[in-house]
Motif scaffolding. Structure first.
Motif, PDB file in Angstrom:
ATOM      1  N   ALA A  43     -13.323  40.150  -8.946  1.00 22.56           N
ATOM      2  CA  ALA A  43     -14.552  41.375  -8.546  1.00 22.56           C
ATOM      3  C   ALA A  43     -13.390  41.191  -6.561  1.00 22.56           C
ATOM      4  O   ALA A  43     -14.115  42.720  -6.502  1.00 22.56           O
ATOM      5  N   HIS A  44     -13.024  40.333  -6.627  1.00 23.36           N
ATOM      6  CA  HIS A  44     -13.110  40.941  -4.444  1.00 23.36           C
ATOM      7  C   HIS A  44     -11.583  41.603  -4.799  1.00 23.36           C
ATOM      8  O   HIS A  44     -11.434  41.672  -3.774  1.00 23.36           O
ATOM      9  N   THR A  45     -10.812  40.635  -5.507  1.00 24.10           N
ATOM     10  CA  THR A  45      -9.657  42.024  -5.413  1.00 24.10           C
ATOM     11  C   THR A  45      -9.898  43.637  -5.465  1.00 24.10           C
ATOM     12  O   THR A  45      -9.974  44.294  -4.492  1.00 24.10           O
ATOM     13  N   LEU A  46     -10.628  43.708  -6.320  1.00 21.77           N
ATOM     14  CA  LEU A  46     -10.908  45.162  -6.538  1.00 21.77           C
ATOM     15  C   LEU A  46     -12.566  45.395  -4.504  1.00 21.77           C
ATOM     16  O   LEU A  46     -12.098  46.501  -4.644  1.00 21.77           O
ATOM     17  N   THR A  47     -13.311  44.626  -4.849  1.00 22.76           N
ATOM     18  CA  THR A  47     -14.199  45.312  -3.141  1.00 22.76           C
ATOM     19  C   THR A  47     -12.448  44.834  -1.955  1.00 22.76           C
ATOM     20  O   THR A  47     -13.258  45.980  -1.381  1.00 22.76           O
ATOM     21  N   PHE A  48     -11.680  44.279  -1.887  1.00 19.03           N
ATOM     22  CA  PHE A  48     -10.931  44.617  -0.476  1.00 19.03           C
ATOM     23  C   PHE A  48      -9.789  45.711  -1.518  1.00 19.03           C
ATOM     24  O   PHE A  48      -9.387  45.811  -0.173  1.00 19.03           O
ATOM     25  N   SER A  49     -10.316  46.507  -1.855  1.00 16.62           N
ATOM     26  CA  SER A  49      -9.020  47.736  -2.735  1.00 16.62           C
ATOM     27  C   SER A  49      -9.674  48.979  -2.035  1.00 16.62           C
ATOM     28  O   SER A  49      -9.599  49.989  -1.966  1.00 16.62           O
ATOM     29  N   LYS A 105     -19.734  38.415   5.935  1.00 14.78           N
ATOM     30  CA  LYS A 105     -19.669  40.039   6.499  1.00 14.78           C
ATOM     31  C   LYS A 105     -17.908  38.566   8.045  1.00 14.78           C
ATOM     32  O   LYS A 105     -16.927  39.163   7.995  1.00 14.78           O
ATOM     33  N   ALA A 106     -18.830  37.684   8.800  1.00 18.43           N
ATOM     34  CA  ALA A 106     -17.734  37.071   9.226  1.00 18.43           C
ATOM     35  C   ALA A 106     -16.953  36.308   8.031  1.00 18.43           C
ATOM     36  O   ALA A 106     -15.484  36.237   9.034  1.00 18.43           O
ATOM     37  N   GLY A 107     -16.918  35.962   7.251  1.00 16.62           N
ATOM     38  CA  GLY A 107     -15.715  35.062   6.926  1.00 16.62           C
ATOM     39  C   GLY A 107     -15.340  35.947   6.378  1.00 16.62           C
ATOM     40  O   GLY A 107     -13.730  36.430   6.144  1.00 16.62           O
ATOM     41  N   PHE A 108     -15.439  37.693   6.235  1.00 20.98           N
ATOM     42  CA  PHE A 108     -14.369  38.706   5.613  1.00 20.98           C
ATOM     43  C   PHE A 108     -13.147  38.656   6.030  1.00 20.98           C
ATOM     44  O   PHE A 108     -12.631  39.012   6.346  1.00 20.98           O
ATOM     45  N   VAL A 109     -14.453  39.376   7.874  1.00 25.34           N
ATOM     46  CA  VAL A 109     -13.868  39.210   9.186  1.00 25.34           C
ATOM     47  C   VAL A 109     -12.135  38.792   9.040  1.00 25.34           C
ATOM     48  O   VAL A 109     -11.156  38.959  10.100  1.00 25.34           O
ATOM     49  N   GLY A 110     -13.074  36.754   9.439  1.00 20.53           N
ATOM     50  CA  GLY A 110     -12.406  35.483  10.034  1.00 20.53           C
ATOM     51  C   GLY A 110     -10.645  36.053   8.750  1.00 20.53           C
ATOM     52  O   GLY A 110     -10.140  35.596   9.069  1.00 20.53           O
ATOM     53  N   MET A 111     -11.457  36.027   7.224  1.00 18.45           N
ATOM     54  CA  MET A 111     -10.062  35.836   6.345  1.00 18.45           C
ATOM     55  C   MET A 111      -9.034  37.217   5.723  1.00 18.45           C
ATOM     56  O   MET A 111      -7.696  36.590   5.700  1.00 18.45           O
ATOM     57  N   LYS A 112      -9.371  38.057   6.383  1.00 16.65           N
ATOM     58  CA  LYS A 112      -8.523  39.425   7.153  1.00 16.65           C
ATOM     59  C   LYS A 112      -7.368  38.941   8.018  1.00 16.65           C
ATOM     60  O   LYS A 112      -6.266  38.837   8.198  1.00 16.65           O
ATOM     61  N   GLY A 113      -7.972  38.002   8.323  1.00 19.12           N
ATOM     62  CA  GLY A 113      -7.185  37.851  10.200  1.00 19.12           C
ATOM     63  C   GLY A 113      -6.445  37.022   9.840  1.00 19.12           C
ATOM     64  O   GLY A 113      -5.026  36.787   9.883  1.00 19.12           O
ATOM     65  N   ALA A 166      -4.392  39.193  -2.578  1.00 20.93           N
ATOM     66  CA  ALA A 166      -3.941  37.805  -1.152  1.00 20.93           C
ATOM     67  C   ALA A 166      -5.356  37.176  -1.104  1.00 20.93           C
ATOM     68  O   ALA A 166      -5.414  37.004  -0.546  1.00 20.93           O
ATOM     69  N   LEU A 167      -5.896  38.345   0.148  1.00 24.40           N
ATOM     70  CA  LEU A 167      -7.045  38.510   0.700  1.00 24.40           C
ATOM     71  C   LEU A 167      -7.705  37.763   0.305  1.00 24.40           C
ATOM     72  O   LEU A 167      -8.717  36.809  -0.134  1.00 24.40           O
ATOM     73  N   SER A 168      -8.198  38.363  -1.588  1.00 23.92           N
ATOM     74  CA  SER A 168      -9.164  37.871  -2.581  1.00 23.92           C
ATOM     75  C   SER A 168      -9.231  36.046  -2.556  1.00 23.92           C
ATOM     76  O   SER A 168      -9.875  35.532  -2.783  1.00 23.92           O
ATOM     77  N   THR A 169      -8.016  35.471  -3.344  1.00 25.37           N
ATOM     78  CA  THR A 169      -7.820  34.688  -3.628  1.00 25.37           C
ATOM     79  C   THR A 169      -7.784  34.090  -2.661  1.00 25.37           C
ATOM     80  O   THR A 169      -8.369  32.847  -2.216  1.00 25.37           O
ATOM     81  N   LEU A 170      -7.036  34.579  -0.894  1.00 22.19           N
ATOM     82  CA  LEU A 170      -6.942  33.095   0.159  1.00 22.19           C
ATOM     83  C   LEU A 170      -8.508  33.014   0.382  1.00 22.19           C
ATOM     84  O   LEU A 170      -9.579  31.808   0.612  1.00 22.19           O
ATOM     85  N   THR A 171      -8.889  34.346   0.264  1.00 22.45           N
ATOM     86  CA  THR A 171     -10.852  33.832   0.651  1.00 22.45           C
ATOM     87  C   THR A 171     -11.214  33.165  -0.188  1.00 22.45           C
ATOM     88  O   THR A 171     -12.693  32.070   0.238  1.00 22.45           O
ATOM     89  N   ASN A 172     -11.061  33.032  -1.417  1.00 22.40           N
ATOM     90  CA  ASN A 172     -12.323  32.647  -2.835  1.00 22.40           C
ATOM     91  C   ASN A 172     -11.768  30.689  -2.752  1.00 22.40           C
ATOM     92  O   ASN A 172     -12.372  30.178  -2.790  1.00 22.40           O
ATOM     93  N   VAL A 173     -10.414  30.126  -2.362  1.00 21.97           N
ATOM     94  CA  VAL A 173      -9.929  29.506  -1.987  1.00 21.97           C
ATOM     95  C   VAL A 173     -10.454  28.656  -0.883  1.00 21.97           C
ATOM     96  O   VAL A 173     -10.593  27.199  -0.978  1.00 21.97           O
ATOM     97  N   PHE A 174     -10.479  29.153   0.130  1.00 20.78           N
ATOM     98  CA  PHE A 174     -10.689  28.338   1.278  1.00 20.78           C
ATOM     99  C   PHE A 174     -11.936  28.639   1.995  1.00 20.78           C
ATOM    100  O   PHE A 174     -12.158  28.098   2.464  1.00 20.78           O
ATOM    101  N   PHE A 175     -12.337  29.790   1.564  1.00 17.69           N
ATOM    102  CA  PHE A 175     -14.288  30.144   1.924  1.00 17.69           C
ATOM    103  C   PHE A 175     -14.905  30.002   0.698  1.00 17.69           C
ATOM    104  O   PHE A 175     -15.898  29.626   1.461  1.00 17.69           O
ATOM    105  N   GLY A 176     -14.271  29.822  -0.066  1.00 20.50           N
ATOM    106  CA  GLY A 176     -15.125  30.230  -0.922  1.00 20.50           C
ATOM    107  C   GLY A 176     -16.323  29.554  -1.182  1.00 20.50           C
ATOM    108  O   GLY A 176     -17.253  29.061  -1.807  1.00 20.50           O
TER     109      GLY A 176
END
Length: 178
Positions: A142-148, A63-71, A95-105
């Motif tokens: 999966a997260h591309t759909l999630t963030f849609s 949850k915190a990661g999703f918020v931070g990665m959006k910023g 973009a959000l899914s790719t960055l989240t999964n590359v930097f946070f995943g």
């Protein structure tokens, strides 16, 4: 759906913890059962209860990661580091899914492995390479759909994806053992 949305809005971190605690653990039980070809727990009952807590903690991290990665993604767009077409719609979700999964995943997966190692009294990081590969073939799409989706449904769908991945990996493992 409205009751769910109101619950998530009123309790964003509690809802993340509960959803991941339940669905992430269920994914592990489903995967273990598919591997064994009968109902099976992946560990002892006491360890399973600890895994519920570990998955709940992971839900808070996610949850915190999703918020931070959006910023982070917005900042890259504002500084023209990412192209403007990634600012809205499917471009934003991708973009959000790719960055989240590359930097946070990867860090999140390592944290989860550390949790598992503590619970199961194991050492090492065996099997992490295939887990990291899921970031590309499973989690980015999966997260591309999630963030849609609207924000209130994103963590819940991410928890459902954890269950789905447990099912996929359990079926794949069952085929290798057959």
């Amino acid at each position: 759906m409205n009751a769910y949305r109101l619950w998530v809005q009123a309790h964003p971190f509690l809802s993340a913890a509960l959803q991941f605690g339940l669905l992430g653990t269920l994914g592990e039980v489903v995967a273990a059962s598919l591997r064994a070809r009968r109902f099976s727990l992946p560990c002892t009952v006491l360890e399973l209860l600890a895994k519920v807590f570990a998955w709940a903690l992971l839900g808070l991290v996610i949850k915190a990661g999703f918020v931070g990665m959006k910023g982070f993604t917005r900042a890259l767009l504002e500084h023209h580091i990412l192209p403007a077409f990634l600012a809205t719609g499917l471009g934003w979700a991708f973009a959000l899914s790719t960055l989240t999964n590359v930097f946070f995943g990867p860090q999140m997966m390592l944290f989860h492995r550390l949790e598992d190692n503590l619970i199961l009294r194991r050492r090492g990081f065996d099997g992490m390479a295939p887990a990291i590969k899921t970031l590309i073939w499973f989690w980015i799409p999966a997260h591309t759909l999630t963030f849609s989706l609207p924000v209130d449904f994103q963590v819940g769908l991410a928890a459902l994806w954890s269950l789905a991945l447990g099912l996929i990996l359990g079926l794949a493992s069952g085929r290798k053992n057959a």
